[in-house]
Write a protein that holds these residues in place. Sequence first.
Motif, short mmCIF file in Angstrom:
data_model
loop_
_atom_site.label_atom_id
_atom_site.label_comp_id
_atom_site.label_asym_id
_atom_site.label_seq_id
_atom_site.Cartn_x
_atom_site.Cartn_y
_atom_site.Cartn_z
N GLN A 38 0.83 -1.07 -0.08
CA GLN A 38 -0.14 -0.19 0.03
C GLN A 38 0.82 1.15 -0.28
O GLN A 38 1.58 1.47 0.96
N GLU A 43 -4.85 2.46 -2.63
CA GLU A 43 -5.20 1.29 -2.27
C GLU A 43 -4.28 -0.19 -2.12
O GLU A 43 -3.35 0.02 -2.81
N ARG A 44 -4.80 -0.98 -1.49
CA ARG A 44 -3.61 -1.82 -1.35
C ARG A 44 -3.75 -2.88 -2.48
O ARG A 44 -4.67 -2.83 -3.38
N GLU A 45 -2.71 -3.24 -3.00
CA GLU A 45 -2.28 -3.59 -4.34
C GLU A 45 -1.72 -5.15 -4.13
O GLU A 45 -0.67 -5.13 -3.29
N ASP A 98 -4.64 -16.62 3.19
CA ASP A 98 -5.95 -16.89 3.50
C ASP A 98 -6.08 -18.64 3.54
O ASP A 98 -5.45 -19.18 2.75
N GLN A 109 -6.24 -9.62 -6.64
CA GLN A 109 -7.22 -8.66 -6.62
C GLN A 109 -8.30 -8.53 -5.49
O GLN A 109 -9.15 -7.52 -5.83
N ARG A 110 -8.56 -9.43 -4.46
CA ARG A 110 -9.41 -9.01 -3.40
C ARG A 110 -8.86 -8.99 -2.27
O ARG A 110 -8.85 -9.83 -1.31
N PRO A 111 -7.95 -7.79 -1.87
CA PRO A 111 -7.49 -7.75 -0.53
C PRO A 111 -8.65 -7.99 0.62
O PRO A 111 -8.13 -8.39 1.76
N TYR A 112 -9.77 -7.45 0.39
CA TYR A 112 -10.91 -7.52 1.41
C TYR A 112 -11.23 -8.85 1.72
O TYR A 112 -11.76 -8.92 2.72
N ALA A 113 -10.82 -9.81 0.89
CA ALA A 113 -11.20 -11.17 1.20
C ALA A 113 -9.87 -11.83 1.94
O ALA A 113 -10.30 -13.15 2.14
N ASP A 115 -7.88 -13.34 4.74
CA ASP A 115 -8.13 -13.75 6.14
C ASP A 115 -7.14 -12.94 7.19
O ASP A 115 -7.54 -12.27 8.11
N TRP A 117 -3.40 -10.94 7.97
CA TRP A 117 -2.58 -9.80 7.57
C TRP A 117 -1.42 -9.67 8.64
O TRP A 117 -1.74 -9.48 9.95
#
Length: 127
Positions: A38, A43-45, A98, A109-113, A115, A117
């Motif tokens: 980031q 946004e986080r990449e 995850d 492509q889905r950092p929000y998913a 589990d 960090w």
Amino acid sequence: VQLQASGGGLVQAGGFLRLSCKASGFSLNHYPIGWFRQAPGKEREGVSCISSSDGSTYYAESVKGRFTFSRDDAGNTVSLQMNSLEPEDTAVYYCVTDFEAPCSRSFLQRPYAIDYWGKGTLVTVSS
């Protein structure tokens, strides 16, 4: 589950750094491991991930050919060798895992998913 990233620092453009991530509480060869970053104001990449099954890797286009992801099962660590660094690589880098999603384009492509960090490590590339 804990992930501890290290190895960040200040480097000139064209230089290199090697990030490491040590896992505890689980065996990292059982789950995919990834690196996200980031940059300030962005946004986080997703940067790269490594598969738990066969150690295959996936890279974002922006780092392909410059970054190499590897895994040390004995040490329960992964490493991200970053060569030919550019100022655009400046960011906080995070090690993630995850327990469901495999290493793939979707994983990045889905950092929000994601589990889990770890705490990030700062990479600064000067021009």
